[in-house]
Design an enzyme around this catalytic site. Structure first.
Site, PDB file in Angstrom:
ATOM      1  N   SER A   1       0.838  -1.198   0.000  1.00  0.00           N
ATOM      2  CA  SER A   1       0.000   0.000   0.000  1.00  0.00           C
ATOM      3  C   SER A   1       0.880   1.258   0.000  1.00  0.00           C
ATOM      4  CB  SER A   1      -0.932  -0.069   1.212  1.00  0.00           C
ATOM      5  OG  SER A   1      -1.936   0.879   1.128  1.00  0.00           O
TER       6      SER A   1
ATOM      7  N   ASP B   1      -9.169  -6.121  -4.522  1.00  0.00           N
ATOM      8  CA  ASP B   1      -8.733  -4.844  -3.961  1.00  0.00           C
ATOM      9  C   ASP B   1      -9.232  -3.721  -4.866  1.00  0.00           C
ATOM     10  OD1 ASP B   1      -7.413  -2.599  -3.042  1.00  0.00           O
ATOM     11  OD2 ASP B   1      -5.423  -3.527  -3.007  1.00  0.00           O
TER      12      ASP B   1
ATOM     13  N   HIS C   1      -8.308  -4.889  -0.177  1.00  0.00           N
ATOM     14  CA  HIS C   1      -6.990  -4.290   0.038  1.00  0.00           C
ATOM     15  C   HIS C   1      -6.277  -4.905   1.249  1.00  0.00           C
ATOM     16  CE1 HIS C   1      -3.884  -1.317  -0.377  1.00  0.00           C
ATOM     17  NE2 HIS C   1      -4.106  -0.817   0.817  1.00  0.00           N
TER      18      HIS C   1
END
EC number: 2.3.1.46
Lengths: 392, 207
Positions: free
Chosen positions: A151, A325, A358
């Site tokens: 991320s 995601d 995610h």
């Protein structure tokens, strides 16, 4: 599989001012970090782990006085784990502006003698990477075996490959993106507005008022949390289940409350997560970090041409994304892969069909973890084959 | 991996390897466990990538040290690669499992200066015998029963030549192999594996 066990954080102080992208600079700052495993003689086995939004330097293991505080990537980093601390020297580092130890808005501003609060300068992904490079200098690590992150951490790893191409042999970017989409920025701004409009925010100087903008932080976290999960995952975990069913042991009398309190399990879950978050996270840090996310766009300096931007990289790359995601979707990772392929970089890319959205990058998915393990095995093989004293 | 290793385990791949120049940039579409790329990298000094969809094959390729990109090439996975970005694109015993063979073939010659495509020859004589007996063929090259086969596009050497002509793909060479050896006499009858070396018509000729 065992954890690394008891760990303790360290700090490193820097007197030399750090020039920031905004034009401001930070002086007398401190970085918090943790290390796991042993640095080998030629310092070729160091792995830097960059953290995501609400994480810190505490990547693996736990603290002697707080055994429940397990590192956020304990399933990834440790003895015999995918990033094996029997073989690699792993560094977890906390970024500037954080509320977990490195110099941030709640620390004293040397210029005023009061907490920085709103005065803390806006920091970018590149600023963090520059600070991390200084820590690496001090530890005598001229080149990392790998810089890795998921991320927001993946953005830092990518920035490393562009800013310091010679200082990492492998760049590991998981569930990340070369830049946020308008939708991503929109969610971040909703989160920021929740904080900024909380009456307890006091323009960022709430420390002096002895309060924290809890409600704003809570709402910010609730919005964020929704975007980390997939629709399917939420449907499976919560569906339209009612809280009253659980309260009444599944009694049939349970039903709607016809008010604005908690009816559904998902409401209860998100509010609980939001409340918990508001007790330990700093509002100014949340603002700073979401802005760093928004600003990240290394291709901006090359008219948006990511291929040209990544032309200066020399590292080998491993990327992974997760099909469900929608915050940083596989398309975003593919943009990076495509630009690297156009530059003929060595790239391995796993697109994992995981259901968890995610958040999958932090969870147990055997396909994902075995891919990372296989990749780090390759890195380890390359270290073993190096001539003594070599770093190439 | 040495050439002898390759020849013992996969004689068909050993034959195909002769067509790939050392040090060239290669894409292996449907690379499976990465066996061919591994050989090309270690023995021929080639660079490049495998393209594969299956999780376990992507993992095996990575364990071998092959750079692999996990993409479904039926769903435009080759869009990640620019025009003429490879010296050679391989598609070995994978074409017959594809739904959109024609689109894939166009894409393969778009991204590669040359392509090498292999597939089981449906006109191989034991297959014809099976059909004469009224049953779908099951053989070493087509080892599945009709109801559970991943091979959805069965073609003969002649069929493929016709398709190549239709999509504007130039056939530079082709051979039929049986047990990894070339079959010169009656190849469409006696060859179990068809191997074509292709180029986009009017494509660049490299030395």
């Amino acid at each position: 599989m065992s954890s690394i066990g008891i760990v303790s954080p360290q700090t490193m102080a820097f007197a030399e001012p750090l020039p920031l992208q905004s034009g401001a600079s930070l002086r007398d700052y401190m970085l918090m970090y943790e290390t796991y495993g042993t640095l080998n003689a030629d310092k070729s086995n160091a792995v830097l782990i960059c953290h995501a939004l609400n994480a810190s330097h505490h990547v693996a293991g736990w603290y002697a006085d707080d055994p429940k505080n397990v590192g956020w990537w304990d399933n990834m980093v440790g003895p015999n784990k995918p990033v094996d601390t029997n073989k690699f020297f792993v560094i977890g580092i906390n970024n500037l502006g954080s509320c977990f130890g490195s110099t941030g808005p709640m620390h004293t501003n040397p210029a005023t003698g009061k907490p920085y609060g709103a005065m803390f300068p806006v920091v970018t992904v590149e600023d963090w990477v520059a600070a991390q490079a200084r820590l690496a200098d001090r530890l005598g690590i001229s080149q990392f075996a790998a810089v890795m992150g998921g991320s927001l951490g993946g953005m830092q790893a990518l920035a490393w490959s562009i800013m310091y191409p010679d200082r990492l042999r492998h760049c590991v970017v998981i569930a990340s993106t070369p830049k946020l989409s308008a939708q991503n920025i929109a969610f971040n701004d909703v989160a920021r507005q929740a904080i900024l409009s909380d009456p307890d925010y006091h323009g960022g100087d709430f420390y002096e008022h002895g309060v924290v903008p809890k409600n704003g932080l809570k709402v910010a976290r609730m919005v964020g949390h929704i975007t980390y999960l997939s629709d399917d995952d939420m449907a499976e975990k919560f569906g339209r289940k009612l809280r009253s069913m659980a309260e009444k042991g599944g009694a049939e009398t349970a039903g709607y409350k016809f008010g604005f309190g908690i009816d559904f399990e998902i409401e209860s879950y998100l509010r609980y997560q939001g409340d918990k978050f508001a007790t330990y996270f700093d509002a100014n840090t949340y603002l700073l970090i979401t802005k760093a996310l928004d600003y990240f766009d290394p291709a901006r300096l090359h008219d948006g041409d990511l291929t040209r931007t990544l032309a200066k990289t020399t590292a080998k790359f491993f990327l992974a994304s997760f099909t469900t995601d929608w915050r940083f979707s596989p398309e975003r990772s593919r943009e990076i892969v495509q630009a690297l392929l156009a530059n003929r970089r060595e790239v391995t890319y796993a697109e994992i069909d995981a259901p968890h959205g995610h958040d999958a990058f932090l969870l147990e998915d055997p396909r994902y973890l075995s891919m990372v393990r296989a990749y780090f095995e390759q890195i380890r093989g390359q270290i073993a084959n190096q001539p003594k004293g070599g770093t190439a | 991996m040495t050439f002898d290793d390759l020849k013992t385990t996969r004689p068909d791949l050993a034959f195909i390897a002769h067509w790939i120049r050392p040090g060239t940039h290669v894409l292996d579409v449907g690379c499976g466990d990465g066996f061919m790329m591994d050989y090309l990298q270690t023995d021929k000094g080639c660079t490049g990538y495998g393209l594969e969809l299956a999780d376990d094959k992507v993992l095996e390729s990575t364990q071998r040290g092959v750079r692999v990109v996990q993409q479904d090439f039926e769903k435009g996975g080759l869009a990640l690669f620019g025009d003429n970005s490879f010296d050679t694109v391989l598609c070995l015993s994978a074409l017959q499992m594809m739904q959109h063979v024609e689109a894939l073939l166009r894409d393969i010659v778009r991204v590669g200066n040359e392509a090498i495509v292999s597939f089981p020859n449906f006109a191989y004589w034991p297959h014809r015998v099976a059909l004469l007996k009224g049953r779908m063929p099951v053989s070493k090259t087509l080892p599945y029963q009709w109801y559970d086969t991943p091979n959805v596009r069965c073609a003969t050497i002649e069929d493929f030549r016709a398709l190549a002509a239709e999509v504007g793909v130039e056939v530079l060479e082709y051979v039929a192999l049986a047990e990894g050896r070339i079959v010169d006499f009656l190849p469409n009858l006696r060859g179990e594996l068809a191997v074509f070396r292709l180029r986009k018509r009017g494509g660049e000729v490299r030395p």
